[in-house]
Write a protein that holds these residues in place. Structure first.
Motif, PDB file in Angstrom:
ATOM      1  N   THR A   1      38.605  25.416  45.521  1.00 26.71           N
ATOM      2  CA  THR A   1      37.207  25.487  45.101  1.00 26.71           C
ATOM      3  C   THR A   1      37.046  24.936  43.689  1.00 26.71           C
ATOM      4  O   THR A   1      36.114  24.171  43.423  1.00 26.71           O
ATOM      5  CB  THR A   1      36.688  26.938  45.186  1.00 26.71           C
ATOM      6  OG1 THR A   1      36.826  27.405  46.529  1.00 26.71           O
ATOM      7  CG2 THR A   1      35.238  27.031  44.760  1.00 26.71           C
ATOM      8  N   GLU A   2      37.928  25.289  42.783  1.00 28.67           N
ATOM      9  CA  GLU A   2      37.855  24.764  41.412  1.00 28.67           C
ATOM     10  C   GLU A   2      38.030  23.251  41.399  1.00 28.67           C
ATOM     11  O   GLU A   2      37.306  22.537  40.696  1.00 28.67           O
ATOM     12  CB  GLU A   2      38.889  25.440  40.535  1.00 28.67           C
ATOM     13  CG  GLU A   2      38.523  26.867  40.185  1.00 28.67           C
ATOM     14  CD  GLU A   2      39.473  27.484  39.171  1.00 28.67           C
ATOM     15  OE1 GLU A   2      39.846  26.786  38.206  1.00 28.67           O
ATOM     16  OE2 GLU A   2      39.818  28.667  39.343  1.00 28.67           O
TER      17      GLU A   2
ATOM     18  N   ARG B   1      35.147  20.310  40.230  1.00 27.89           N
ATOM     19  CA  ARG B   1      35.434  19.245  39.252  1.00 27.89           C
ATOM     20  C   ARG B   1      35.181  17.860  39.847  1.00 27.89           C
ATOM     21  O   ARG B   1      34.526  17.019  39.229  1.00 27.89           O
ATOM     22  CB  ARG B   1      36.870  19.347  38.741  1.00 27.89           C
ATOM     23  CG  ARG B   1      37.087  20.465  37.744  1.00 27.89           C
ATOM     24  CD  ARG B   1      38.446  20.367  37.068  1.00 27.89           C
ATOM     25  NE  ARG B   1      39.562  20.352  38.007  1.00 27.89           N
ATOM     26  CZ  ARG B   1      40.138  21.435  38.517  1.00 27.89           C
ATOM     27  NH1 ARG B   1      39.705  22.631  38.193  1.00 27.89           N
ATOM     28  NH2 ARG B   1      41.155  21.330  39.357  1.00 27.89           N
TER      29      ARG B   1
ATOM     30  N   SER C   1      33.564  25.708  34.717  1.00 32.42           N
ATOM     31  CA  SER C   1      33.827  25.322  36.111  1.00 32.42           C
ATOM     32  C   SER C   1      34.453  26.466  36.899  1.00 32.42           C
ATOM     33  O   SER C   1      34.186  26.617  38.091  1.00 32.42           O
ATOM     34  CB  SER C   1      34.695  24.068  36.190  1.00 32.42           C
ATOM     35  OG  SER C   1      35.966  24.308  35.635  1.00 32.42           O
ATOM     36  N   ASP C   2      35.246  27.297  36.225  1.00 34.81           N
ATOM     37  CA  ASP C   2      35.830  28.449  36.923  1.00 34.81           C
ATOM     38  C   ASP C   2      34.748  29.453  37.334  1.00 34.81           C
ATOM     39  O   ASP C   2      34.835  30.066  38.392  1.00 34.81           O
ATOM     40  CB  ASP C   2      36.912  29.112  36.082  1.00 34.81           C
ATOM     41  CG  ASP C   2      36.398  29.631  34.749  1.00 34.81           C
ATOM     42  OD1 ASP C   2      35.454  29.041  34.185  1.00 34.81           O
ATOM     43  OD2 ASP C   2      36.954  30.633  34.265  1.00 34.81           O
TER      44      ASP C   2
ATOM     45  N   ARG D   1      40.603  29.572  46.392  1.00 40.33           N
ATOM     46  CA  ARG D   1      40.052  29.621  45.030  1.00 40.33           C
ATOM     47  C   ARG D   1      40.451  28.378  44.242  1.00 40.33           C
ATOM     48  O   ARG D   1      39.634  27.755  43.570  1.00 40.33           O
ATOM     49  CB  ARG D   1      40.541  30.903  44.324  1.00 40.33           C
ATOM     50  CG  ARG D   1      40.058  31.045  42.893  1.00 40.33           C
ATOM     51  CD  ARG D   1      38.552  31.335  42.896  1.00 40.33           C
ATOM     52  NE  ARG D   1      38.073  31.788  41.642  1.00 40.33           N
ATOM     53  CZ  ARG D   1      37.736  30.985  40.625  1.00 40.33           C
ATOM     54  NH1 ARG D   1      37.849  29.696  40.732  1.00 40.33           N
ATOM     55  NH2 ARG D   1      37.260  31.496  39.520  1.00 40.33           N
ATOM     56  N   GLN D   2      41.715  27.987  44.331  1.00 38.85           N
ATOM     57  CA  GLN D   2      42.189  26.789  43.625  1.00 38.85           C
ATOM     58  C   GLN D   2      41.504  25.536  44.146  1.00 38.85           C
ATOM     59  O   GLN D   2      41.103  24.668  43.368  1.00 38.85           O
ATOM     60  CB  GLN D   2      43.704  26.669  43.756  1.00 38.85           C
ATOM     61  CG  GLN D   2      44.463  27.720  42.978  1.00 38.85           C
ATOM     62  CD  GLN D   2      45.950  27.736  43.324  1.00 38.85           C
ATOM     63  OE1 GLN D   2      46.420  26.977  44.166  1.00 38.85           O
ATOM     64  NE2 GLN D   2      46.680  28.620  42.667  1.00 38.85           N
TER      65      GLN D   2
ATOM     66  N   ALA E   1      32.972  27.927  40.334  1.00 43.01           N
ATOM     67  CA  ALA E   1      33.847  28.098  41.491  1.00 43.01           C
ATOM     68  C   ALA E   1      33.830  29.544  41.966  1.00 43.01           C
ATOM     69  O   ALA E   1      33.822  29.813  43.179  1.00 43.01           O
ATOM     70  CB  ALA E   1      35.268  27.655  41.150  1.00 43.01           C
ATOM     71  N   ASN E   2      33.813  30.469  41.023  1.00 42.94           N
ATOM     72  CA  ASN E   2      33.807  31.881  41.390  1.00 42.94           C
ATOM     73  C   ASN E   2      32.521  32.271  42.124  1.00 42.94           C
ATOM     74  O   ASN E   2      32.558  33.083  43.050  1.00 42.94           O
ATOM     75  CB  ASN E   2      34.001  32.758  40.152  1.00 42.94           C
ATOM     76  CG  ASN E   2      34.410  34.154  40.531  1.00 42.94           C
ATOM     77  OD1 ASN E   2      35.390  34.343  41.247  1.00 42.94           O
ATOM     78  ND2 ASN E   2      33.654  35.134  40.068  1.00 42.94           N
TER      79      ASN E   2
END
Length: 161
Positions: free
Chosen positions: A72-73, A77, A39-40, A69-70, A43-44
């Motif tokens: 987005t993760e 999810r 998932s990271d 960024r947070q 997101a990236n």
């Protein structure tokens, strides 16, 4: 079938309209399992594209970029684990509003969504290379989810202009 203004429509109703087979929630759960610990990376894919296309990589402070960024993760999810959640719809809208507030366009947001979803598509292809029927079903659900994201953005933009 009732048709409501986009921003006022509940996610459960929105999913029903975009999901004629009723398989989207189940397929999203399978996609979430495929994404798993990646998932990271998903997101990236969104995050890096978003920063590049909005110019936020050079215009926003690093702490603001970290918050994006947070979020987005968290968004990734929720989107796949609970597609009827209003949380991911609200996050989609907030992303557009943030981009607009800082002079970026809806195009930048859509390009970033596309990049993230293309990464998910690649994961589906890699993990289900020997199961063509399942791969096609999940890719179709990913396409539907992408269109829901686009509709959320367009509805919000139409209601705020």
């Amino acid at each position: 079938m009732k048709h409501h203004a986009g921003a006022e429509m509940a996610m459960k109703e929105r999913l029903r309209e975009f999901d004629p087979t009723g398989s989207l929630q189940r397929d999203c759960a399978e996609i979430a399992a495929i994404i798993g610990g990646d998932s990271d990376r998903v997101a990236n894919a969104f995050f890096e594209t978003y920063l590049a296309h909005t110019g936020f990589d050079s215009r926003l402070a690093s702490d603001a970029q970290d918050r994006i960024r947070q979020e987005t993760e968290r968004y990734i999810r929720i989107k796949f684990s609970d597609p009827v959640s209003e949380q991911w719809a609200d996050s989609t809208r907030a992303c557009l509003r943030h981009a607009n507030h800082h002079g970026a366009t809806i195009r930048s947001v859509l390009i970033a969504i596309s990049a993230g979803n293309e990464f998910v598509s690649d994961l589906i292809d890699a993990r289900l290379k020997d199961d063509g029927d399942k791969r096609v079903a999940l890719q179709r659900s990913l396409l539907r989810l992408t269109m829901i994201e686009a509709e959320l953005l367009c509805s919000d933009l139409a209601n705020t202009t």
